[in-house]
Design an enzyme around this catalytic site. Sequence first.
Site, PDB file in Angstrom:
ATOM      1  N   THR A 195       0.749  -1.187   0.277  1.00 38.07           N
ATOM      2  CA  THR A 195       0.063   0.078   0.068  1.00 38.07           C
ATOM      3  C   THR A 195       0.803   1.223  -0.083  1.00 38.07           C
ATOM      4  OG1 THR A 195      -0.232   0.043   2.524  1.00 38.07           O
ATOM      5  CG2 THR A 195      -1.882  -1.106   1.168  1.00 38.07           C
ATOM      6  N   PRO A 197       3.024   2.756  -2.037  1.00 35.61           N
ATOM      7  CA  PRO A 197       2.746   3.901  -3.359  1.00 35.61           C
ATOM      8  C   PRO A 197       1.375   4.583  -2.967  1.00 35.61           C
ATOM      9  CG  PRO A 197       3.364   1.940  -4.045  1.00 35.61           C
ATOM     10  CD  PRO A 197       3.120   1.785  -2.672  1.00 35.61           C
ATOM     11  N   CYS A 393     -17.783   4.410 -42.856  1.00 43.10           N
ATOM     12  CA  CYS A 393     -17.102   5.468 -43.476  1.00 43.10           C
ATOM     13  C   CYS A 393     -15.973   4.889 -44.285  1.00 43.10           C
ATOM     14  CB  CYS A 393     -16.147   6.185 -42.320  1.00 43.10           C
ATOM     15  SG  CYS A 393     -15.943   7.822 -42.889  1.00 43.10           S
ATOM     16  N   HIS A 520     -20.236   7.163 -38.727  1.00 44.76           N
ATOM     17  CA  HIS A 520     -19.648   6.311 -38.068  1.00 44.76           C
ATOM     18  C   HIS A 520     -20.791   5.952 -36.846  1.00 44.76           C
ATOM     19  CE1 HIS A 520     -15.519   6.666 -38.900  1.00 44.76           C
ATOM     20  NE2 HIS A 520     -15.493   7.912 -39.342  1.00 44.76           N
ATOM     21  N   GLU A 522     -20.976   3.718 -34.868  1.00 42.66           N
ATOM     22  CA  GLU A 522     -20.553   3.059 -33.533  1.00 42.66           C
ATOM     23  C   GLU A 522     -20.144   3.983 -32.433  1.00 42.66           C
ATOM     24  OE1 GLU A 522     -18.793   3.559 -36.671  1.00 42.66           O
ATOM     25  OE2 GLU A 522     -16.743   4.138 -36.182  1.00 42.66           O
TER      26      GLU A 522
HETATM   27  N1  GLN Z   1     -10.316   8.658 -45.269  1.00 37.79           N
HETATM   28  C1  GLN Z   1     -11.727   8.848 -45.707  1.00 37.79           C
HETATM   29  C2  GLN Z   1     -12.115  10.110 -45.818  1.00 37.79           C
HETATM   30  O1  GLN Z   1     -11.475  10.836 -45.447  1.00 37.79           O
HETATM   31  C3  GLN Z   1     -12.503   7.903 -44.779  1.00 37.79           C
HETATM   32  C4  GLN Z   1     -12.467   8.620 -43.324  1.00 37.79           C
HETATM   33  C5  GLN Z   1     -12.856   7.747 -42.325  1.00 37.79           C
HETATM   34  O2  GLN Z   1     -12.976   6.537 -42.323  1.00 37.79           O
HETATM   35  N2  GLN Z   1     -13.090   8.248 -40.956  1.00 37.79           N
HETATM   36  O3  GLN Z   1     -12.889  10.444 -46.432  1.00 37.79           O
END
Ligand code: GLN
Length: 544
Positions: A195, A197, A393, A520, A522
Amino acid sequence: MQKNKKLKQTKYIFVTGGVLSGVGKGITAASMGAILKAKGYHVTMQKCDPYLNVDAGLLNPVEHGECFVTADGVETDLDLGHYERFLDFETSKYSITLSGSIFKELIDKERSGGFNGKTVQLVPHFTGLVQEKIEKASENSDIHIVEIGGTIGDYEGLSFVEAIRLFANKVGRRNCLYISVVYVPWINTSKEFKTKPAQNALKDLRGFGIIPDIVCTRTERPAPKEIQEKIAAFAGIDKDAVVNLPDIKSVYDVPFNVLKSGVLNILNDFVGDRKKPDMSRWEEFSRRRNKEYKATVKIGLVAKYVGNNDTYMCVTEAVKAASAWNQTNCELIWINAEDLGSSDQQVSGQALDLLKSCNGIIVPGGFGARGVEGKILAAKYALENDVPYLGLCLGMQVACIAAARIGGIEKANSEEFGATEKDCNNVIYIMEDQKGKESTGGTMRLGNYPAQLVKGSKTARIYGKADVVERHRHRYEVNQKFLPEIEKGGLKVSGLSPDGMLVEFVEAPGKKFFQATQAHPEFKSRPLNPHPLFLEFVKKCKIN
Ligand code: GLN
């Protein structure tokens, strides 16, 4: 957001780290936030990082992990992604504060005479501006959590520590809760935890005028109670205020470890209510995620930076969440795009075999020519063999290139990859307003953009609506002049920008699942609320 607000006075939680950085301060902070959110509060988060960079968009993804993009178009680091996933809220430009941006603002103000010739100092000017940023970021929140990057005692982080200490003077100590996350090492040779640190780190924190209300000990394995008691004694706090958070399989189970400890009482006292947090959806997610299923889907990620999960954090998190809700195990198979093919290199049979072993393929975002031929090959393979494909993308751009090649433009390519015969082959070209800015930071089409999905398309069916908003980060786009060839190759536009100028979604009609978007998605997927495109993708992989 205002309507969600329950508390008259916003309350602040400040999270600092001791001993080492990178031990999960952000996850710990977000877990506390998730619990408070489950008690019905509107919780927001902010990261203060002592880098001298002005924006995080130019930081190298290998060194720094994924670049996360906020709805309002700021390129930030991946911690903000954790915040969004744990709290299901949208971060903004106010959610990230870098030393570089604070200095820049102060120096710009000084240069334009804004300080009237006064001496400009770290205290009160730097610390004052940091406090302003915290107040701005916390507007409309019941509880605002601020994570301070680095570790206590770092030379460069001192002004932030001073700023959060001073903040208690501003809003009242009872409206501030200080959490210290300290690493407690296990020494294998003597088989004991040390302990010392952590004690030193807490002493340093005290030296800066902060006595924490909660101490989280991060350990590789569960630590015995005595360790917590020892730390409590040294920190001068109650032993119930020390929680052990050992390494666990999934970060999404950290809130449960917090709830098992005495910390919930402290959080309850802090907000002034004893209502039990409603963690039912978290529990359901945990149950589904931790279960071993009969089915396993193998998802191939064809990418450039393989071997560093952090680089595609939002994508892998979205896949994992979609798998849990689809009640299947998932195995992520990293495929180095360069091994799959480049113009001057033979396709490696091994990489191709790996691709063929997958139930579904994702080509995530990316920049630059390296590995792009392999990504085009992956999209072509998916299209021709009816393997579920999700293009994100760059993943959409390579899908369009693959389709155009099938459709007759043998040399179809993107202007980004140095294709020279400009007009006849560049099915992907640079946006007019991006010309000449190819190597500068923060100049892309960034953040939220709306799209209209084509009626009757699969994309619209998956989303369950026609108008969608997704986050973007790119410079290039589909040249609609080539749509006939792209269509001939098997893809159809399934979503456009509202003015019809930009292709936002394409799909392969008649295939099991072939969806690709210039955006994107995601970034908007949450463990408790996974993105529909990922959900449907994994579902289709499951039966493939
Ligand atoms: N390089 C591509 C562009 O600028 C795709 C970018 C990305 O996948 N975020 O359009």
